[in-house]
Design a protein around this motif. Structure first.
Motif, short mmCIF file in Angstrom:
data_model
loop_
_atom_site.label_atom_id
_atom_site.label_comp_id
_atom_site.label_asym_id
_atom_site.label_seq_id
_atom_site.Cartn_x
_atom_site.Cartn_y
_atom_site.Cartn_z
N ILE A 141 0.78 -1.24 -0.12
CA ILE A 141 -0.10 -0.12 0.04
C ILE A 141 0.76 1.35 -0.01
O ILE A 141 1.91 1.53 0.83
CB ILE A 141 -0.95 0.09 1.26
CG1 ILE A 141 -1.89 -1.43 1.30
CG2 ILE A 141 -1.72 1.33 1.30
CD1 ILE A 141 -2.59 -1.39 2.41
N ILE A 142 0.97 2.01 -1.10
CA ILE A 142 1.69 3.22 -1.16
C ILE A 142 0.70 4.28 -0.58
O ILE A 142 -0.35 4.79 -1.15
CB ILE A 142 2.15 3.68 -2.58
CG1 ILE A 142 2.97 2.41 -3.22
CG2 ILE A 142 2.66 4.99 -2.55
CD1 ILE A 142 4.26 2.24 -2.35
N ARG A 143 1.15 5.17 0.48
CA ARG A 143 0.34 6.41 0.90
C ARG A 143 0.95 7.58 0.31
O ARG A 143 1.97 7.50 0.10
CB ARG A 143 0.48 6.23 2.37
CG ARG A 143 -0.48 5.08 3.01
CD ARG A 143 -0.36 5.18 4.64
NE ARG A 143 -1.50 4.34 5.21
CZ ARG A 143 -1.47 3.77 6.47
NH1 ARG A 143 -0.32 4.14 7.19
NH2 ARG A 143 -2.46 3.17 6.88
N LYS A 144 0.00 8.62 0.19
CA LYS A 144 0.36 9.87 -0.73
C LYS A 144 -0.27 10.71 -0.08
O LYS A 144 -1.47 10.82 0.44
CB LYS A 144 0.52 9.65 -2.10
CG LYS A 144 -1.32 9.27 -2.48
CD LYS A 144 -1.32 8.87 -3.79
CE LYS A 144 -2.71 8.77 -4.40
NZ LYS A 144 -3.46 9.73 -4.01
N GLY A 145 0.43 12.09 -0.08
CA GLY A 145 -0.22 13.16 0.31
C GLY A 145 -0.09 13.56 1.49
O GLY A 145 -0.64 14.26 2.30
N TYR A 146 0.91 12.73 2.18
CA TYR A 146 1.28 12.85 3.60
C TYR A 146 2.05 14.02 4.21
O TYR A 146 2.12 14.43 5.37
CB TYR A 146 1.59 11.42 4.20
CG TYR A 146 2.87 10.82 3.69
CD1 TYR A 146 4.14 11.51 3.74
CD2 TYR A 146 2.67 9.98 2.63
CE1 TYR A 146 5.20 11.04 3.03
CE2 TYR A 146 3.95 9.45 2.08
CZ TYR A 146 5.09 9.79 1.98
OH TYR A 146 6.20 9.40 1.49
N ARG A 147 2.46 14.63 3.24
CA ARG A 147 3.38 15.86 3.67
C ARG A 147 2.42 17.22 3.59
O ARG A 147 1.85 17.23 2.55
CB ARG A 147 4.52 16.24 2.57
CG ARG A 147 5.93 15.52 3.19
CD ARG A 147 6.96 15.70 2.08
NE ARG A 147 6.89 14.75 1.09
CZ ARG A 147 7.81 13.65 1.57
NH1 ARG A 147 8.74 13.78 2.72
NH2 ARG A 147 7.93 12.42 0.94
N LYS A 148 2.52 17.92 4.47
CA LYS A 148 1.39 18.89 4.61
C LYS A 148 1.43 20.03 3.56
O LYS A 148 0.31 20.43 3.05
CB LYS A 148 1.69 19.76 6.02
CG LYS A 148 0.46 20.54 6.51
CD LYS A 148 0.68 21.04 7.92
CE LYS A 148 -0.55 21.46 8.52
NZ LYS A 148 -0.59 21.65 9.93
N GLU A 149 2.69 20.42 2.99
CA GLU A 149 2.67 21.32 2.03
C GLU A 149 2.87 20.73 0.64
O GLU A 149 2.77 21.70 -0.31
CB GLU A 149 4.09 21.87 2.41
CG GLU A 149 4.46 22.45 3.68
CD GLU A 149 3.12 23.44 4.27
OE1 GLU A 149 2.48 24.23 3.17
OE2 GLU A 149 2.81 23.37 5.52
#
Ligand code: VGL
Ligand code: ZN
Length: 242
Positions: A141-149
């Motif tokens: 499972i690749i999670r993405k968009g976890y960096r706030k900026e």
């Protein structure tokens, strides 16, 4: 006419591929229909509660892809899923931009960004996969968009277009040559994931009846046009071998 040209070009390059290239290189055109073998991966994009009816960023008919994907996944020996996974207060949320509304555009350091309703916040029910989605065959499972900026529609490269998620390396190490992409939403995360897969050198197919779109001001037609220009093949589940 454009379509006739497309077919012509495709068969020319398919011929060139048969003559030589052992690995899919950028520019190598996918064949009309993929084989499902040890070198083919199914990438299931963002089939999460928030993208289904009742969710925070509901895609019309989003839940309808679930039975189609469940049946399809059983036929692949490699299955990967992506999961939109934002911290609270993510920069893609309209709520993080005072005075701005969902679906407006805003300039980010990395380019134009659509502002979204808060969605897929880490650890919430909305970020969970749909409960009826069969995750048994999934190996990664690749999670993405976890960096706030930085947002990341793509499962391969974040919206700054330089930060990799690691998926390219993972698939290459597993000997993958072909990607078959399904899920939500056709015009955003499926589109960007598919274009990046093709750019990384994988023969890439999007299964249109296993996807659903948001369709903001013509974004769906634009997405299909961009995908076609970037060597992504548009197919239907019926085109896949049983
Ligand atoms: C998506 C908008 C924002 C998607 C994710 O999965 O298509 N769209 N975040
Ligand atoms: Zn998102």
């Amino acid at each position: 006419m454009a379509e006739a040209f497309g077919i012509d070009r495709r068969s020319l390059i398919a011929g060139a591929t048969a003559l030589g290239a052992a690995t899919a290189a950028r520019g190598a055109r996918a064949q009309e229909k993929p084989v499902i073998d040890e070198r083919t991966v199914l990438i299931v994009v963002d089939v999460q509660n928030d993208f289904c009816p009742g969710g925070k960023l509901a895609v019309p008919g989003g839940d309808e892809v679930v039975p189609v994907i469940n049946a399809l996944a059983k036929r692949f020996s490699h299955v990967v899923m992506t999961q939109d996974w934002h911290p609270a207060g993510h920069s893609s949320f309209a709520s993080s931009h005072p005075g701005r509304q969902p679906f407006e555009m805003v300039a980010m350091p990395y380019g134009q960004q659509v502002l979204w309703p808060d969605h897929c916040v880490q650890g919430t029910k909305g970020a969970d996969f749909r409960p009826d989605l069969d995750v048994t065959p999934v190996q990664a499972i690749i999670r993405k968009g976890y960096r706030k900026e930085i947002d990341s529609y793509s499962g391969f490269v974040e919206a700054d277009r330089t930060t990799p998620t690691g998926l390219t390396g993972y698939l290459r190490e597993r000997g993958i040559l072909r990607t078959v992409i399904v899920g939500l939403a056709t015009d955003f995360c499926v589109n960007w994931t598919a274009q990046d897969a093709a750019r990384a050198g994988f023969d890439t197919y999007v299964v249109e009846d296993a996807c659903r779109a948001i369709d903001l001001e013509g974004s769906l037609a634009k997405a299909w046009a961009e995908m076609a220009e970037n060597d992504v093949s548009r197919i239907k589940t019926a085109d896949l071998p049983g």
